[in-house]
Every structure is written in C-alpha cells, then in structure tokens.
Design a protein around this motif. Structure first.
Motif, PDB file in Angstrom:
ATOM      1  N   LEU A  45       0.842  -1.191   0.000  1.00 40.53           N
ATOM      2  CA  LEU A  45       0.000   0.000   0.000  1.00 40.53           C
ATOM      3  C   LEU A  45       0.883   1.250   0.000  1.00 40.53           C
ATOM      4  O   LEU A  45       1.704   1.442   0.893  1.00 40.53           O
ATOM      5  N   ALA A  46       0.702   2.092  -1.010  1.00 42.90           N
ATOM      6  CA  ALA A  46       1.520   3.295  -1.145  1.00 42.90           C
ATOM      7  C   ALA A  46       0.766   4.549  -0.720  1.00 42.90           C
ATOM      8  O   ALA A  46       1.393   5.560  -0.396  1.00 42.90           O
ATOM      9  N   GLY A  47      -0.534   4.549  -0.717  1.00 38.61           N
ATOM     10  CA  GLY A  47      -1.310   5.722  -0.323  1.00 38.61           C
ATOM     11  C   GLY A  47      -2.751   5.565  -0.769  1.00 38.61           C
ATOM     12  O   GLY A  47      -3.159   4.529  -1.327  1.00 38.61           O
ATOM     13  N   SER A  48      -3.546   6.590  -0.531  1.00 43.98           N
ATOM     14  CA  SER A  48      -4.957   6.526  -0.893  1.00 43.98           C
ATOM     15  C   SER A  48      -5.466   7.924  -1.211  1.00 43.98           C
ATOM     16  O   SER A  48      -5.100   8.908  -0.539  1.00 43.98           O
ATOM     17  N   LEU A  49      -6.298   8.032  -2.239  1.00 41.10           N
ATOM     18  CA  LEU A  49      -6.934   9.306  -2.614  1.00 41.10           C
ATOM     19  C   LEU A  49      -8.282   9.485  -1.931  1.00 41.10           C
ATOM     20  O   LEU A  49      -8.937  10.514  -2.119  1.00 41.10           O
ATOM     21  N   SER A  50      -8.700   8.492  -1.143  1.00 38.91           N
ATOM     22  CA  SER A  50     -10.028   8.564  -0.551  1.00 38.91           C
ATOM     23  C   SER A  50     -10.140   9.690   0.479  1.00 38.91           C
ATOM     24  O   SER A  50     -11.235  10.169   0.754  1.00 38.91           O
ATOM     25  N   ARG A  51      -9.008  10.111   1.061  1.00 37.34           N
ATOM     26  CA  ARG A  51      -9.050  11.200   2.038  1.00 37.34           C
ATOM     27  C   ARG A  51      -9.208  12.572   1.377  1.00 37.34           C
ATOM     28  O   ARG A  51      -9.516  13.553   2.052  1.00 37.34           O
ATOM     29  N   HIS A  52      -8.960  12.632   0.103  1.00 32.64           N
ATOM     30  CA  HIS A  52      -8.955  13.925  -0.582  1.00 32.64           C
ATOM     31  C   HIS A  52     -10.063  14.046  -1.623  1.00 32.64           C
ATOM     32  O   HIS A  52     -10.502  15.176  -1.909  1.00 32.64           O
ATOM     33  N   PHE A  53     -10.504  12.934  -2.209  1.00 32.41           N
ATOM     34  CA  PHE A  53     -11.482  12.989  -3.291  1.00 32.41           C
ATOM     35  C   PHE A  53     -12.488  11.867  -3.117  1.00 32.41           C
ATOM     36  O   PHE A  53     -12.153  10.789  -2.617  1.00 32.41           O
ATOM     37  N   PRO A  54     -13.736  12.123  -3.561  1.00 31.87           N
ATOM     38  CA  PRO A  54     -14.741  11.057  -3.509  1.00 31.87           C
ATOM     39  C   PRO A  54     -14.564  10.090  -4.677  1.00 31.87           C
ATOM     40  O   PRO A  54     -13.939  10.424  -5.677  1.00 31.87           O
ATOM     41  N   PRO A  55     -15.087   8.843  -4.554  1.00 30.57           N
ATOM     42  CA  PRO A  55     -14.971   7.881  -5.666  1.00 30.57           C
ATOM     43  C   PRO A  55     -15.867   8.290  -6.818  1.00 30.57           C
ATOM     44  O   PRO A  55     -16.722   9.167  -6.659  1.00 30.57           O
ATOM     45  N   PRO A  56     -15.709   7.669  -7.981  1.00 34.67           N
ATOM     46  CA  PRO A  56     -14.760   6.585  -8.265  1.00 34.67           C
ATOM     47  C   PRO A  56     -13.369   7.124  -8.585  1.00 34.67           C
ATOM     48  O   PRO A  56     -13.181   8.307  -8.750  1.00 34.67           O
ATOM     49  N   TYR A  57     -12.413   6.167  -8.735  1.00 33.63           N
ATOM     50  CA  TYR A  57     -11.031   6.550  -8.986  1.00 33.63           C
ATOM     51  C   TYR A  57     -10.505   5.728 -10.158  1.00 33.63           C
ATOM     52  O   TYR A  57     -10.859   4.560 -10.326  1.00 33.63           O
ATOM     53  N   GLN A  58      -9.623   6.367 -10.922  1.00 27.34           N
ATOM     54  CA  GLN A  58      -8.977   5.659 -12.036  1.00 27.34           C
ATOM     55  C   GLN A  58      -7.587   6.257 -12.231  1.00 27.34           C
ATOM     56  O   GLN A  58      -7.446   7.462 -12.427  1.00 27.34           O
ATOM     57  N   LEU A  59      -6.573   5.411 -12.113  1.00 23.90           N
ATOM     58  CA  LEU A  59      -5.191   5.840 -12.331  1.00 23.90           C
ATOM     59  C   LEU A  59      -4.868   5.658 -13.816  1.00 23.90           C
ATOM     60  O   LEU A  59      -5.028   4.563 -14.362  1.00 23.90           O
TER      61      LEU A  59
END
Length: 860
Positions: A45-59
């Motif tokens: 686990l390197a990090g998470s965008l859930s603390r900053h942005f709502p889902p959904p997510y796509q890299l």
C-alpha cells in the motif's frame, strides 16, 4: 550576432528548468502528495486518494502503481521502483518525484499528484579500481599527507550515500584524514620509512555508508616506497683476499672476482670497480679489472719459474659516496715439470675403464688410486674436482674411491669423476694440469612403483549410451627403465564385466548400455603394475556417475483404481490415493496428474497424490463414474505420459423415503362385496424407494392397537403390500373401514417412512364410492419406533373429538387425585413406622420402590 545565440539558449534553458522546479515545488507543497520507499514488494500500500477525493477513482498510468477504483488505495506493481534508475541525473540533495494522473469524482475530474520515491540503502559503495597505487619516497617527512584520487561512489542519497573511510592492516605506519569540505581523503605518513627494510605496504581502504544497515566496499591500497641514495657500496665478506695461480697460467684466465653491494636500488645502487693508483706497475701490466663485474683476469700468458706475490687494491665507487676498498693478494708459484700419473685398481664391476654400480647401494669402495711418476712427489695429493657423490680417502699412500651416498638411477644415470693432482708450494696449493676421469654407470633396479597422474578420477556419462563407448584414459608413469618401467593396467576382479580397460594404453570403455535406474554410480578400481621382478603396482579409483535421461514414463501402482465413496460426503472430500512413480530423477521424475476424458466432479491434488470431489454427490442421479488419469513428467526435451482408469462407485445412504404409487390418493375408496371369500385379495399397495439395498427394502404395516387389528377383517402382507380378507365378512363388518398404512424402508439406524390411507367400503351395492376428504390421524407421531402401540386410527367428527378431549381431561384429573391420596397414605404409614422404631430400637427399613410407567397408551 553569431555569438549571442548560445547565450540566449542557455538563459532559455535555465528559465525552463526554474519554472519546472517551481511547478514541482507547488505540487509537492500542495495538499495531495505521497511518499513511497523504493524497491517495495508488489502489492504494498503506497497511499490513498479517498481522504482527498470522492470515488470513483482511475489511475491513468499503471506502470509502477495500480489503483483500486472503489477505495482509491494504490499499490505497488510487479515493476519495482528503483530511485537510482528513475532519477539517474538527480543530485543527492534533490528529491526523486514521479507525477501521476488520475480521474476522480463522479464528474471525472483529472488531477495530478506527485509521488516522492524515498531512498533506501540498496546500493553498496563502489570503488572504480580494486587496487589503488601510491608512490612515496623513503625520505618523506613524518606527517606528510597524500591525496587519494580514487574515492568510492555510492548511488544512494542522504545518510545512505554518505561515506566513512578507515584503513585496515596499516600497522600504524599510515593513517587517514578526511577533509569535511571536500570531502578529500588524505593518506598521512605516521612513521619514518626505509625502503631497504620494507619497500611496499598493502592495506585495505574500507568505505562504509551511514545507512541504518551500513554497506561497505574495500579496495587494496598499495604504497610503494621509492628509493633515495642513502647507502654506499661495501665489499661483501665472501670477496677473495688471496689467490694462488701456477706460473704457466694462460692469458685471459680468471684469477678472482671481487664483489661489493649497495642496499639502494636502480641507479642509486650502481657500482664501478677500479684499481687504486698505488698498485705496482708489474700488477697493472699482468692483470685487468672489469669495472662492472669485478672480474680480475690475466692480460698475458705466464712463464714464471719463480715465486712472487702481487698485491691488488680494488676500489668500489658509487654516486656521491666515498669509495670502498679491498685488497687481493695473487701468489704465483713456479711451473711443475714432473710428469705424474694416476694408477687405478678397480674393485667394483667394470668394463673398458667404466664401473657399473646398481642404484640404492650403501656407500661402497669402488677402486684404489695411486700417484706415480718422478720420485720427488712429496707434497702432491689427489682430489676430486667438483661436487659429486664420491670421496677419496688417503690410506697408506694410496686413495680409496668410494660412494658418499646411495646412487639414484632416476636422478642421474651416469657420473664422471675428475681426479686431479694438487701440489703444495709453501702455504699455497696449485693444481697440476694432469687429471684422470673415471666413468660410473648406475644400473636401474625396480624401486619405483607406477604413479598415477590423479589419485582418483571422476566422470559423468549419460545413460543409454552406445555399447563400446570409451570413457576415459588413465595414465601412470614409472621412473624406472626397461622392464622395470613398463606399465600395464587392469581392473579389480570384482569389477562389473561391462567395464574393460586396455592393458597397454589404459583406455577405459563400457561394453554395455548404462541404466541409471539400475545403478547410478559405478566405482572402479584400476591397478597399474610394472614388469619388474618382483613387480610393483599402484591403484587409483574411477567414479562413473550415470546422468539421468527421461527414459521412463510415469507408472501407476495399478492400471485400474476402484474407489467407493458415500453419496453424502461434503465437497472437496478425499476419494482415495492414486499412487504414481517415475524412476527417473530431478525434473525427469517429477510427475503431475490430470483428470482427462471425464465431466465428473473430481480433481487431483498433486501435492498429496489424492483424488477429491468438487461438488456434492447423489447416487440416485449418478451411481458410478468412469474417468482416466494422465500422469506426465517434466522431462526437458521429451515429456513422457501414462494413463490409468479410475472407477468410482457412489455408495447409497438412506436419504429417500418410500414413495407410494398406489393408491394415488388418500381420498380414494374401494367397494368390497360382503360375499367375498376369506383370503381374497381386495387391493394392493405399491410403493418404491429410490435408494438401494436395505435402504430400498419396503415393508407395510397397519398402525392400530392389537385388539383393533385382531378384529379387523382385513390384513396387509408386510412384503408384497397385498390387502386380503383375513376372515369371512359378517354383518357387523358392513360400512367404511379406514386402514392407516405405514410404508417403511430398511435403512439403518433410522428408517424412513411414508403413510397412506386405504379406504374400504363393505356394501352389497358395488357402486363406486368416494370420500369428500381424507381421514385424519389422531395417534402418536412416532410411527417408526412404536407403530404397534399407536392408538386406533379412526375418521372422527368434530363432536367426537370434543368428547375425546373431555374424557382425557377427566382421566387426568382422576389420576392426579389418586396420586395425591396415595402420597398422603404413604407419608402417614412412614410416620407410624418411625414411632414404632423409636419404641423398639433401630431396625433396617424396607424400601418399597414406587415406579411410574414411562409411557401410557390408550389401551392401558
């Protein structure tokens, strides 16, 4: 104008780099950035965008990271992040940053966030050269420092890339000093150096990084001490002081050699020899001195009948040094005119003035020598010239020639003994030209056994070789000669007959095909024997290791496996073990099993060699499975396979209750004529059970009390289900008869059952009858365990049911009253007994057990 363009381009490049740096700093200083150590394992686990942005997510880029589209967590991939590879141009002070793009929120916003690749200590220091050479003059001042240009490099950053240096094996002669602002590594001389004592120092220069788990590298530091001219020549002790020469010595004869040494090296050690000016003119005329070698030679032939002594003073000069001197006295003795001869009397075996002596003999007298000639031979003696294993011992005016040690044919086969005449002249001894050479031949004896080049041989041969294939050639040498040195080879008598060896060449061959599965290693004993008398021999061992080939297919323990398994086993239960072997080794013998030609619910566990189910089984659906197992090995060039048949029988369990086929309904009714004869079959019950064996054996029985059963005009055959008239029908039998039939199977421990109503109307009219509704069962539900004790089954009306209930309540009330009265009477009787016991004394009380019935039936 032409010179301005490059400057403009440089300024533009600097401005572009500055803007990029400011942009990166803004990104890093923003609220969304992550830091990941390099070289992480996949799935970290390197990090998470859930603390900053709502889902959904796509890299958008998933080369080094992949993202969970639901949680926003992103993890490392199989391609590890190497900071030194990703940012090779970054300095150690700068951070390694990778910009990633992602789409977030339901609106599909595109964002950028930086990932800082943190350094870990994954690179050891590295010296460009494994050896560092440095030259230091021996007259260097203590405390002098020398810069070491060959420094170690470390690709890591921060403390992981900072290096500390230290010396090993310097013995206090040198030390290190590291300048902090460089850093520069200085080698400091701690003690005075002397090249003549030690001209080279080898030390270990160790560079260690400052990481939590420090890594290090080592280079060999070689310091060569260079020479300075701090020593002067001096004559050695073995330089001659006096020499005697005969008066008839020839021109250029070597008279003597003087030797001087200088501990310095190179040009500093150069020495020049010369004669002192004080040497007499006679000496200068007769002798010459080589200025480089120190050889003193005669410049002319001597013809002197008188004795004389000449003194030579020799000087040895070096650079910037006073000359060293030595003195050589040359004594000239007059010429000898006597004609002396040597007479030899041989004792040992000889032929043509040549002696033959076997080797290994202890010191032995070979001959007697005697000097003959002019009567004035006093002062003359015989001596052996040179170093030979022979001695001359004077005895009564004669000389005994003997060996000084055993002779060795293998060391030297022929010796030449030079016997010369010495004559004394004053204190000097002069060699008279006459001499005699005696030849000695050494005869060989068999004193050397053959010697193998190797004490043991090892070779590898693949199995299934061609018969007659040569393996290797052994070789043994014998230092003896002739027959004593002629070597033949043979194998040990217990060696397998498939191996043979050429007795002359030592070539080892195998005459048959080797099979590793029968024998993987063959150890052969080879003898080498010479032809001496008695013969000598030696032995060596040849180990032949047979390499495996994939020449054996897997073999099942049986060509047909048969298994039995209950149908109620859970999924993935073990069916049985399917044994398979492969006599090959390694990957050639590593087998793998597969189920083929089958759609059945079975798989093979290769780790255990067992067959398992994949789903639940149902014997009623499929009671037998036929499949084939394929076993294949992992041969490199060729994969071999074999197959086995597997039959799996699904054993039945009692999981189906009997199914009544006839009658088809509990409301069906059959009219029976009163005139029917006893024994007439009225109807039949037909039921089936999908189980097998005892689980499917069906019996039929009427559930009713025994008095009712005995009074019923109908009876049921427990096996066939046939219902017949047990007796002739009477007038009281007219009307409806309801038979409650229990159909049971033979399952253990608890049988399954079904029930059915048989409705029979005894009537003179044979018109068809029909029930509006099926009868109801008012007895115990325990039809399996106690069918014969169940109450009578009747078709009851609602009023009859109410009367039955009231009667039951009345009986319960009466029973309760009776129980209470009984208890009261019992207690009174017990009290009276105690009173009598107190009057008559203690007696043993007889206990009367009070037993309640376990169960009550309607007929009790």
């Amino acid at each position: 104008m032409g010179h301005g363009t490059p400057d403009n381009m440089n300024w533009a490049g600097l401005l572009q780099n500055l803007l990029l740096l400011v942009h990166l700093r803004q990104i890093i200083c923003g609220s969304v950035w992550f830091s990941v150590p390099e070289e992480q394992e996949p799935g970290t686990l390197a990090g998470s965008l859930s603390r900053h942005f709502p889902p959904p997510y796509q890299l958008l880029t998933q080369e080094y990271l992949w993202m969970d589209t639901n949680t926003g967590n992103f993890y490392t991939t199989e391609q590890k992040m190497d900071r030194e590879a990703l940012c090779p141009e970054e300095t150690k002070a700068e951070e390694c940053i990778i910009i990633h793009n992602a789409i977030v929120r339901p609106s599909g916003d595109l964002i950028q966030f930086p990932v800082i690749i943190e350094d870990i200590n994954d690179n050891a220091p590295h010296f460009e050269n494994s050896e560092i050479h440095l030259r230091v003059s021996e007259d260097v001042t203590v405390g002098t420092s020398y810069l070491l240009d060959d420094q170690a490099q470390d690709r890591d950053a921060g403390l992981n890339g900072e290096l500390l240096y230290h010396l090993e094996d310097s013995d206090g002669v040198f030390s290190l000093k590291v300048e902090a602002d460089g850093p520069f590594i200085m080698l400091v001389v701690q003690t005075a150096l002397d090249r003549e004592t030690q001209d080279q120092y080898r030390m270990a220069l160790v560079a260690t990084d400052c990481g939590a788990d420090p890594l290090s590298a080592t280079a060999t530091l070689i310091v060569t001490v260079t020479d300075v001219n701090d020593n002067c020549p001096s004559f050695s002790s073995d330089s001659p002081r006096s020499v005697t020469i005969p008066g008839d010595s020839p021109k250029n004869m070597l008279v003597a050699q003087v030797r001087a040494t200088d501990p310095d090296s190179g040009p500093n050690a150069a020495i020049v020899y010369s004669l002192s000016p004080k040497v007499s003119e006679r000496a200068k005329k007769l002798f010459s001195l080589d200025s480089l070698t120190g050889y003193i030679r005669l410049t002319q032939d001597l013809h002197s009948d008188n004795s004389e002594e000449l003194v030579l003073k020799v000087l040895a000069s070096g650079h910037h040094c006073p000359p060293a001197d030595t003195q050589v006295t040359v004594s000239v003795i007059p010429m000898v005119n006597q004609d002396l001869t040597i007479k030899i009397g041989f004792i040992a075996e000889h032929q043509n003035q040549t002696m033959v002596l076997p080797e290994n003999q202890p010191p032995t007298v070979l001959a007697v020598l005697e000097l003959e000639g002019d009567s004035n031979i006093k002062g003359s003696s015989l001596a052996i010239e040179g170093e030979v294993p022979f001695t001359l011992s004077p005895q009564n005016g004669k000389y005994l020639l003997s060996t000084s040690k055993p002779l060795d044919y293998e060391m030297k086969r022929e010796h030449h003994i030079s016997v010369v005449v010495h004559r004394r002249s004053g204190e000097a001894s002069v060699i008279i030209p006459s001499k005699h050479v005696i030849r000695v031949l050494v005869a060989d004896v068999n004193d050397n056994a053959p010697h193998f080049l190797q004490s043991q041989y090892q070779l590898e041969v693949e199995e299934n070789n061609e018969p007659g294939m040569p393996l290797l050639q052994v070789s043994a040498s014998d230092a003896d000669s002739g027959h004593n040195g002629r070597v033949t080879y043979k194998l040990d008598n217990h060696t397998s007959t498939i191996f043979n060896i050429d007795p002359v060449t030592g070539q080892l061959c195998v005459s048959a095909t080797l099979d590793r599965e029968q024998q993987g290693v063959h150890k052969l004993t080879v003898f080498a024997r010479d032809s001496g008398s008695p013969p000598l021999e030696s032995v060596t061992t040849v180990t032949v290791r047979v390499l495996d080939q994939n020449d054996n297919a897997p073999v099942f323990l049986t060509p047909h496996f048969i298994f039995f398994i209950p149908e109620n086993v859970p999924p993935f239960a073990q069916v049985g073990r399917v044994g398979v072997t492969d006599p090959d080794e390694g990957e050639n013998g590593n087998t793998e099993l597969h189920v083929v030609n089958s759609s059945g619910p079975f798989v093979v566990d290769n780790t255990q060699g067992t067959l398992h189910t994949t789903t639940s089984l149902d014997r009623e659906t499929e009671d037998r499975y036929e499949l084939y197992l394929l076993a294949s090995d992992h041969g490199h060039l060729l994969t071999l396979t074999s197959s086995a048949r597997v039959t799996i029988f699904v054993e039945d369990i009692n999981d189906n209750q009997p199914k009544v086929i006839l009658p088809s309904s509990n409301s069906s009714c059959l009219t029976v004529s009163p005139s029917a004869m006893a024994g007439t079959m009225v109807t039949k019950i037909y039921a089936i059970d999908e189980d097998s064996g005892l689980n499917s054996e069906i019996t039929y029985s009427v559930v009713a009390p025994e008095p009712v059963q005995n009074s019923s005009p109908f009876q049921v055959d427990s096996r066939s289900g046939n219902i017949t008239l047990a007796q002739q029908l009477l007038k009281k039998d007219l009307g409806m008869h309801h038979l409650f039939i229990v159909v049971r199977d033979g399952g253990k421990p608890i049988p399954f059952y079904s029930t059915v109503w048989i409705n029979l109307l005894v009537n003179d009219s044979m018109e068809p009858c029909h029930l509006d509704r099926p009868p109801t069962w008012a007895g115990t539900p325990d039809l399996v365990q106690t069918p014969s004790r169940a109450p009578i089954c009747e078709l009851e009306s609602p009023k009859a049911a109410q009367l039955t209930l009231l009667a039951g309540l009345g009986l319960m009330l009466a029973s309760t009253c009776l129980f209470v009265v009984t208890v009261i009477l019992y207690l009174k009787q017990r009290r009276r007994s105690r009173l009598r016991q107190n009057k008559r004394g203690p007696i043993e009380e007889n206990k009367i057990p009070f037993r309640h019935k376990d169960k009550y039936y309607c007929d009790d």
